[in-house]
Design a protein around this motif. Structure first.
Motif, short mmCIF file in Angstrom:
data_model
loop_
_atom_site.label_atom_id
_atom_site.label_comp_id
_atom_site.label_asym_id
_atom_site.label_seq_id
_atom_site.Cartn_x
_atom_site.Cartn_y
_atom_site.Cartn_z
N GLU A 178 0.83 -1.20 0.00
CA GLU A 178 0.00 0.00 0.00
C GLU A 178 0.87 1.26 0.00
OE1 GLU A 178 -2.41 -0.53 3.43
OE2 GLU A 178 -3.86 -1.88 2.44
N VAL A 179 1.94 1.23 0.80
CA VAL A 179 2.86 2.37 0.81
C VAL A 179 3.50 2.56 -0.55
CG1 VAL A 179 5.04 3.24 1.75
CG2 VAL A 179 3.32 2.25 3.29
N ALA A 180 3.92 1.45 -1.15
CA ALA A 180 4.55 1.53 -2.47
C ALA A 180 3.57 2.07 -3.50
CB ALA A 180 5.05 0.15 -2.89
N ASP A 181 2.31 1.62 -3.44
CA ASP A 181 1.30 2.10 -4.39
C ASP A 181 1.06 3.60 -4.21
OD1 ASP A 181 1.02 -0.43 -5.43
OD2 ASP A 181 -0.81 -0.90 -4.31
N ARG A 182 1.00 4.04 -2.96
CA ARG A 182 0.80 5.48 -2.71
C ARG A 182 1.98 6.28 -3.22
NH1 ARG A 182 -1.31 3.76 2.36
NH2 ARG A 182 0.67 4.26 3.39
N ASN A 183 3.19 5.75 -3.02
CA ASN A 183 4.38 6.45 -3.51
C ASN A 183 4.36 6.57 -5.03
OD1 ASN A 183 5.51 6.92 -0.99
ND2 ASN A 183 6.81 5.09 -1.04
N VAL A 184 4.00 5.49 -5.69
CA VAL A 184 3.95 5.51 -7.16
C VAL A 184 2.95 6.55 -7.65
CG1 VAL A 184 3.24 4.20 -9.19
CG2 VAL A 184 4.77 3.16 -7.51
N GLU A 185 1.76 6.57 -7.04
CA GLU A 185 0.75 7.55 -7.46
C GLU A 185 1.24 8.97 -7.22
OE1 GLU A 185 -2.29 7.05 -9.09
OE2 GLU A 185 -1.23 5.15 -9.37
N ALA A 186 1.88 9.19 -6.07
CA ALA A 186 2.40 10.53 -5.76
C ALA A 186 3.50 10.93 -6.75
CB ALA A 186 2.95 10.57 -4.34
N ILE A 187 4.35 9.99 -7.10
CA ILE A 187 5.42 10.26 -8.06
C ILE A 187 4.84 10.59 -9.43
CG2 ILE A 187 7.34 9.21 -9.33
CD1 ILE A 187 7.88 7.58 -6.70
N LEU A 188 3.83 9.82 -9.86
CA LEU A 188 3.21 10.07 -11.17
C LEU A 188 2.47 11.41 -11.17
CD1 LEU A 188 1.87 6.51 -12.05
CD2 LEU A 188 3.91 7.65 -12.93
N ASP A 189 1.81 11.74 -10.06
CA ASP A 189 1.15 13.05 -9.95
C ASP A 189 2.18 14.17 -10.10
OD1 ASP A 189 -1.37 11.98 -9.55
OD2 ASP A 189 -1.28 12.15 -7.36
N ALA A 190 3.30 14.01 -9.42
CA ALA A 190 4.35 15.03 -9.48
C ALA A 190 4.91 15.15 -10.89
CB ALA A 190 5.47 14.68 -8.50
N ALA A 191 5.15 14.01 -11.54
CA ALA A 191 5.68 14.05 -12.91
C ALA A 191 4.72 14.77 -13.84
CB ALA A 191 5.94 12.63 -13.40
N GLU A 192 3.43 14.47 -13.70
CA GLU A 192 2.43 15.12 -14.55
C GLU A 192 2.41 16.62 -14.32
OE1 GLU A 192 -2.38 15.02 -14.67
OE2 GLU A 192 -1.38 13.07 -14.73
N ASP A 193 2.46 17.04 -13.06
CA ASP A 193 2.46 18.48 -12.75
C ASP A 193 3.70 19.17 -13.30
OD1 ASP A 193 0.05 18.28 -11.45
OD2 ASP A 193 0.91 18.14 -9.44
N LEU A 194 4.84 18.53 -13.14
CA LEU A 194 6.09 19.14 -13.58
C LEU A 194 6.18 19.22 -15.10
CD1 LEU A 194 8.48 17.52 -10.99
CD2 LEU A 194 8.04 19.97 -11.24
N VAL A 195 5.70 18.19 -15.79
CA VAL A 195 5.68 18.24 -17.25
C VAL A 195 4.81 19.40 -17.71
CG1 VAL A 195 4.84 17.04 -19.30
CG2 VAL A 195 6.22 15.82 -17.64
N ARG A 196 3.67 19.59 -17.02
CA ARG A 196 2.78 20.69 -17.37
C ARG A 196 3.47 22.04 -17.17
NH1 ARG A 196 -1.21 19.38 -14.08
NH2 ARG A 196 -1.95 17.78 -15.50
#
Length: 205
Positions: free
Chosen positions: A13-31
């Motif tokens: 669950e921690v790993a899944d939350r980390n992955v989602e947070a990382i992907l959210d951050a990548a999407e925001d930064l690309v934008r």
């Protein structure tokens, strides 16, 4: 005391939350026009080591972010039930839903074009190819869509038109308010093989 199974589930669950947070951050930064692992790690508050543990390269992280965006888009497409009703009308509904959902991913589309290989782009869009292909096959079966061109080409061309429309909007060559109409007309004509004097839905045999 936590059992091994409970501990494993918690770690997952921690790993899944980390992955989602990382992907959210990548999407925001690309934008925002930024693209590096350090910036991604700083946003969700995870370490560079954690980011690299899940995504060894920026390209791998971007590909995962694109795959998630495509999954979300596919969910939006399925919500308009492309398997129901007349194929041409279902195509219009699907394109409208796709464009509305894809509007937020313009910056990501640009990064994809610049940083991901053609093979990676193909992998991330497999679900889109399957969904569009299923609708095309249904329309070909009842005569709504053309059969004089290879199905794989028609699906690939339709998805390329979606990206081309996004590129034209981003470059300022197409007004965003007019984009959905232009895209829908283009893909509908591509699928139906519309010619002057012929009505949509009468595919060439």
């Amino acid at each position: 005391m936590a059992t091994a199974r409970e501990l494993t589930r918690y770690q997952r669950e921690v790993a899944d939350r980390n992955v989602e947070a990382i992907l959210d951050a990548a999407e925001d930064l690309v934008r925002q026009g930024q693209a590096n692992i350090s910036a991604v790690a700083a946003m969700p508050g995870v370490s560079r080591v954690t980011v690299y543990a899940h995504f060894p390269t920026w390209q791998a992280l971007l590909e995962a972010a694109v795959e998630r965006a495509v999954r979300r888009t596919m969910a939006a497409l399925q919500a308009v039930h492309p398997e129901e009703g007349a194929p041409v009308e279902a195509l219009d509904r699907m394109l409208a839903a796709a464009w509305q959902h894809l509007a937020r991913y313009g910056a990501m589309a640009a990064a994809v074009a610049e940083l991901l290989s053609p093979d990676a782009v193909t992998r991330t869009h497999q679900a889109a190819h399957h969904t569009v292909g299923a609708l095309l096959a249904r329309g070909q079966a009842d005569g709504s869509f053309r059969t004089d061109l290879p199905a794989g080409w028609l699906v690939t061309a339709a998805i390329a038109l979606v990206h081309a429309c996004s590129d034209q909007v981003r470059a300022g060559h197409i007004d965003e308010q007019d984009a959905a109409r232009i895209l829908t007309t283009s893909v509908r004509d591509l699928f139906t093989g519309t010619r002057p004097g012929r009505r949509p839905g009468h595919a060439e045999r």
